[in-house]
Design a protein around this motif. Structure first.
Motif, PDB file in Angstrom:
ATOM      1  N   GLN A 122       0.826  -1.206   0.000  1.00 55.43           N
ATOM      2  CA  GLN A 122       0.000   0.000   0.000  1.00 55.43           C
ATOM      3  C   GLN A 122       0.862   1.259   0.000  1.00 55.43           C
ATOM      4  O   GLN A 122       0.554   2.232  -0.685  1.00 55.43           O
ATOM      5  CB  GLN A 122      -0.944   0.000   1.208  1.00 55.43           C
ATOM      6  N   ALA A 123       1.942   1.245   0.768  1.00 54.26           N
ATOM      7  CA  ALA A 123       2.838   2.408   0.806  1.00 54.26           C
ATOM      8  C   ALA A 123       3.530   2.603  -0.542  1.00 54.26           C
ATOM      9  O   ALA A 123       3.679   3.737  -1.014  1.00 54.26           O
ATOM     10  CB  ALA A 123       3.876   2.243   1.913  1.00 54.26           C
ATOM     11  N   GLN A 124       3.967   1.510  -1.162  1.00 50.27           N
ATOM     12  CA  GLN A 124       4.591   1.621  -2.486  1.00 50.27           C
ATOM     13  C   GLN A 124       3.618   2.226  -3.490  1.00 50.27           C
ATOM     14  O   GLN A 124       3.982   3.131  -4.243  1.00 50.27           O
ATOM     15  CB  GLN A 124       5.054   0.246  -2.980  1.00 50.27           C
ATOM     16  N   GLU A 125       2.384   1.737  -3.494  1.00 48.60           N
ATOM     17  CA  GLU A 125       1.389   2.239  -4.448  1.00 48.60           C
ATOM     18  C   GLU A 125       1.042   3.693  -4.175  1.00 48.60           C
ATOM     19  O   GLU A 125       0.923   4.492  -5.105  1.00 48.60           O
ATOM     20  CB  GLU A 125       0.136   1.367  -4.416  1.00 48.60           C
ATOM     21  N   ALA A 126       0.884   4.064  -2.902  1.00 51.88           N
ATOM     22  CA  ALA A 126       0.550   5.452  -2.567  1.00 51.88           C
ATOM     23  C   ALA A 126       1.682   6.389  -2.969  1.00 51.88           C
ATOM     24  O   ALA A 126       1.448   7.435  -3.594  1.00 51.88           O
ATOM     25  CB  ALA A 126       0.254   5.584  -1.073  1.00 51.88           C
ATOM     26  N   ALA A 127       2.910   6.023  -2.627  1.00 48.18           N
ATOM     27  CA  ALA A 127       4.051   6.871  -2.984  1.00 48.18           C
ATOM     28  C   ALA A 127       4.199   6.958  -4.497  1.00 48.18           C
ATOM     29  O   ALA A 127       4.456   8.037  -5.050  1.00 48.18           O
ATOM     30  CB  ALA A 127       5.328   6.330  -2.343  1.00 48.18           C
ATOM     31  N   PHE A 156      16.709   5.144  -3.420  1.00 48.58           N
ATOM     32  CA  PHE A 156      15.518   5.985  -3.498  1.00 48.58           C
ATOM     33  C   PHE A 156      15.823   7.400  -3.001  1.00 48.58           C
ATOM     34  O   PHE A 156      15.493   8.385  -3.668  1.00 48.58           O
ATOM     35  CB  PHE A 156      14.380   5.356  -2.687  1.00 48.58           C
ATOM     36  N   THR A 157      16.464   7.499  -1.845  1.00 44.50           N
ATOM     37  CA  THR A 157      16.755   8.838  -1.312  1.00 44.50           C
ATOM     38  C   THR A 157      17.774   9.564  -2.191  1.00 44.50           C
ATOM     39  O   THR A 157      17.640  10.766  -2.412  1.00 44.50           O
ATOM     40  CB  THR A 157      17.234   8.786   0.146  1.00 44.50           C
ATOM     41  N   ASP A 169      10.142  15.461   0.032  1.00 48.17           N
ATOM     42  CA  ASP A 169       9.889  15.082   1.424  1.00 48.17           C
ATOM     43  C   ASP A 169       8.578  14.321   1.560  1.00 48.17           C
ATOM     44  O   ASP A 169       8.493  13.359   2.331  1.00 48.17           O
ATOM     45  CB  ASP A 169       9.879  16.321   2.320  1.00 48.17           C
ATOM     46  N   HIS A 170       7.560  14.730   0.815  1.00 44.57           N
ATOM     47  CA  HIS A 170       6.277  14.022   0.917  1.00 44.57           C
ATOM     48  C   HIS A 170       6.377  12.625   0.289  1.00 44.57           C
ATOM     49  O   HIS A 170       5.834  11.661   0.833  1.00 44.57           O
ATOM     50  CB  HIS A 170       5.147  14.834   0.281  1.00 44.57           C
ATOM     51  N   ALA A 171       7.059  12.510  -0.830  1.00 47.64           N
ATOM     52  CA  ALA A 171       7.252  11.188  -1.449  1.00 47.64           C
ATOM     53  C   ALA A 171       7.998  10.264  -0.481  1.00 47.64           C
ATOM     54  O   ALA A 171       7.629   9.096  -0.319  1.00 47.64           O
ATOM     55  CB  ALA A 171       8.012  11.316  -2.767  1.00 47.64           C
ATOM     56  N   GLU A 176       7.761   5.590   3.560  1.00 52.05           N
ATOM     57  CA  GLU A 176       8.397   5.030   4.763  1.00 52.05           C
ATOM     58  C   GLU A 176       7.961   3.601   5.087  1.00 52.05           C
ATOM     59  O   GLU A 176       8.811   2.737   5.315  1.00 52.05           O
ATOM     60  CB  GLU A 176       8.189   5.959   5.962  1.00 52.05           C
ATOM     61  N   PRO A 177       6.655   3.285   5.108  1.00 52.15           N
ATOM     62  CA  PRO A 177       6.282   1.888   5.411  1.00 52.15           C
ATOM     63  C   PRO A 177       6.786   0.887   4.356  1.00 52.15           C
ATOM     64  O   PRO A 177       6.962  -0.283   4.662  1.00 52.15           O
ATOM     65  CB  PRO A 177       4.748   1.929   5.437  1.00 52.15           C
ATOM     66  N   ALA A 178       7.034   1.359   3.142  1.00 50.89           N
ATOM     67  CA  ALA A 178       7.554   0.465   2.093  1.00 50.89           C
ATOM     68  C   ALA A 178       8.975   0.009   2.418  1.00 50.89           C
ATOM     69  O   ALA A 178       9.411  -1.031   1.939  1.00 50.89           O
ATOM     70  CB  ALA A 178       7.528   1.161   0.737  1.00 50.89           C
ATOM     71  N   PHE A 179       9.659   0.790   3.213  1.00 47.53           N
ATOM     72  CA  PHE A 179      11.024   0.445   3.590  1.00 47.53           C
ATOM     73  C   PHE A 179      11.101  -0.136   5.012  1.00 47.53           C
ATOM     74  O   PHE A 179      12.161  -0.235   5.590  1.00 47.53           O
ATOM     75  CB  PHE A 179      11.930   1.670   3.479  1.00 47.53           C
ATOM     76  N   GLY A 180       9.923  -0.511   5.554  1.00 51.62           N
ATOM     77  CA  GLY A 180       9.889  -1.178   6.851  1.00 51.62           C
ATOM     78  C   GLY A 180       9.766  -0.271   8.037  1.00 51.62           C
ATOM     79  O   GLY A 180       9.890  -0.714   9.168  1.00 51.62           O
ATOM     80  N   TRP A 181       9.483   1.027   7.807  1.00 50.30           N
ATOM     81  CA  TRP A 181       9.295   1.938   8.932  1.00 50.30           C
ATOM     82  C   TRP A 181       7.832   2.031   9.271  1.00 50.30           C
ATOM     83  O   TRP A 181       6.961   1.768   8.440  1.00 50.30           O
ATOM     84  CB  TRP A 181       9.872   3.308   8.612  1.00 50.30           C
TER      85      TRP A 181
END
Length: 187
Positions: A122-127, A156-157, A169-171, A176-181
């Protein structure tokens, strides 16, 4: 979890928070003539607000857009229809606590089994949705999207570093959850 969203005018963030907060920020910023885009933080999809009337009317409309449903809303319980075969209803009825308790336990167990993968997806798709709209013409967009789906935080960064600061910054925040945060989609 309550919906949060973020509004951009050009490449500048003009509001973030609840739909009511962001709708009022959009209303007050829209006179400049520059396009304003609003994104749902959980999905990355664009949303629109009905900005007619006074601030109070806008807020009231947004509060009324949530239909009242049967259930116990103060506890977060919502009644919805479930269609099952007779053998499923028979099995549920025989379980301790009845059908509702058993279904909640089954759903929680399934969420725990796939929760991390689902949050990541979900985080990957949203970002990615947000990035496609706001950064699709930025340098290294395609490589950044590939790094997002590959789970490569450092790439990515690095690839997003040259993007306009508030878009970058928003992306990063959405990803963040896509990277386990932990999921921090309320900002």
């Amino acid at each position: 979890m309550e919906m949060t969203c973020t509004a951009f005018q050009g490449m500048r963030k003009i509001g973030a928070g609840s739909p009511a907060e962001v709708a009022l920020a959009v209303k007050h910023a829209r006179d400049s003539g520059e396009a304003i885009l609003v994104f749902d933080n959980a999905t990355g999809r664009q949303i629109e607000f009905d900005l007619r009337g006074s601030d109070a009317e806008i807020v009231a409309r947004l509060e009324q857009s949530e239909p009242r449903r049967p259930g116990r809303p103060k506890l977060g319980v919502t009644a919805r229809e479930v269609t099952l075969l007779p053998r499923h209803w028979d099995w549920l009825a025989a379980q301790p606590g009845g059908a509702s308790v058993t279904l909640r336990k089954l759903v929680d167990a399934a969420r725990n089994d796939t929760g991390g993968r689902e949050r990541k997806r979900q985080a990957q798709e949203a970002a990615d949705r947000f990035m496609m709209v706001m950064a699709g013409n930025q340098p290294h967009y395609e490589e950044a999207a590939r790094a997002l789906y590959a789970g490569d935080y450092h790439s990515f960064t690095d690839l997003t570093e040259g993007w306009p600061q508030e878009v970058r910054d928003h992306a990063r925040h959405l990803s963040e959850p896509a990277f386990g945060w932990p999921d921090t989609s309320d900002a």
